[in-house]
Design a protein around this motif. Structure first.
Motif, short mmCIF file in Angstrom:
data_model
loop_
_atom_site.label_atom_id
_atom_site.label_comp_id
_atom_site.label_asym_id
_atom_site.label_seq_id
_atom_site.Cartn_x
_atom_site.Cartn_y
_atom_site.Cartn_z
N ILE A 135 0.82 -1.24 -0.03
CA ILE A 135 -0.02 0.07 -0.01
C ILE A 135 0.85 1.18 -0.02
CG2 ILE A 135 -1.80 1.39 1.63
CD1 ILE A 135 -2.78 -1.75 2.17
N ILE A 136 1.98 1.25 0.69
CA ILE A 136 2.73 2.54 0.89
C ILE A 136 3.58 2.63 -0.37
CG2 ILE A 136 4.82 3.36 1.93
CD1 ILE A 136 3.96 1.85 4.56
N ARG A 142 6.16 3.92 -6.16
CA ARG A 142 7.52 3.33 -6.40
C ARG A 142 7.60 2.23 -7.45
NH1 ARG A 142 9.18 2.49 0.05
NH2 ARG A 142 9.08 4.57 0.63
N ASP A 143 8.89 2.14 -7.90
CA ASP A 143 9.13 0.82 -8.64
C ASP A 143 9.17 -0.37 -7.87
OD1 ASP A 143 8.79 2.42 -11.08
OD2 ASP A 143 10.85 2.87 -10.98
#
Length: 174
Positions: A135-136, A142-143
Motif C-alpha cells: 500500500i505504501i 514506487r517501482d
C-alpha cells in the motif's frame, strides 16, 4: 437535495458540497478472498481435479529433483525414528493467473517439545507486512520488482537428520 448530498460550506468558492467519508469496510473481505484461500491437498484435488493432482506431482517432483528427500523403508528405521518422523503437508492454491500451485511443508508440531523457539524460526514475512508495504509503495508510486527463488527452503542446509512421512494420496501419487 441538501438532505441527500449535504450542505455546502458558506465560503466554498467552487460551490462544491463536502465529500462523504469513504467506506473501506469491504476491503478486508476482498483481500482475504484473494490472498487467503488455500485448500488442503484432499480438498484441493476435489475442487481443482486433474490440475490439482498435477500441482501435487510437480511439488513432489521438485523434492526429488533437488535431492531433498531420500526414500527409506520403514523396516530400516528404529521405533524412535518412526515416532519422530514428521508428516508432510500439502496445500493447493489457485494463483491469479489461473494456475494451480502446490505448497508442501513438514508438520513440525512433533518438534515443538525438543526445539527452542529461536531454533525453529524461519525467515518468512507476515502477510500483513506485505500488504502494508504494498500500500505504501503504491501510494508513493514506487517501482516494485518481484523475485522468486524456486524451492528456497529446499536449498537451505540442515544440520540434523529429519525423517518425513508421506502417507495416503500423496504416497499413492508417487
Amino acid at each position: 437535495m441538501t438532505e441527500k448530498y449535504g450542505v455546502r460550506p458558506p465560503n466554498d468558492k467552487y460551490g462544491l458540497r463536502t465529500r462523504r467519508p469513504r467506506d473501506y469496510g469491504h476491503t478486508h473481505t476482498t483481500l482475504e478472498a484473494i490472498t487467503m484461500t488455500q485448500y488442503s491437498m484432499k480438498k484441493g484435488i476435489k475442487v481443482f481435479g486433474e490440475p490439482g493432482i498435477t500441482a501435487v506431482l510437480d511439488e513432489l517432483k521438485q523434492l526429488h529433483d533437488r535431492k531433498v528427500l531420500e526414500p527409506k523403508s520403514g523396516a530400516n528405521l528404529t521405533r524412535e525414528d518412526k515416532t519422530c518422523a514428521l508428516n508432510y503437508l500439502m496445500f493447493l492454491k489457485k494463483k491469479r493467473c489461473g494456475r494451480i500451485k502446490g505448497r508442501g511443508c513438514a508438520d513440525g508440531r512433533k518438534q515443538r517439545a525438543t526445539t527452542t523457539k529461536e531454533e525453529a524460526s524461519s525467515p518468512t514475512v507476515a502477510i500483513e507486512s506485505v500488504m502494508l508495504t504494498s500500500i505504501i509503495d503504491a501510494k508513493e508510486n514506487r517501482d516494485v520488482a518481484i523475485v522468486d527463488i524456486p524451492g528456497a527452503f529446499m536449498q537451505a542446509d540442515m544440520d540434523e537428520l529429519v525423517h518425513r512421512k508421506l502417507e495416503g494420496k500423496m504416497a499413492e501419487l508417487l
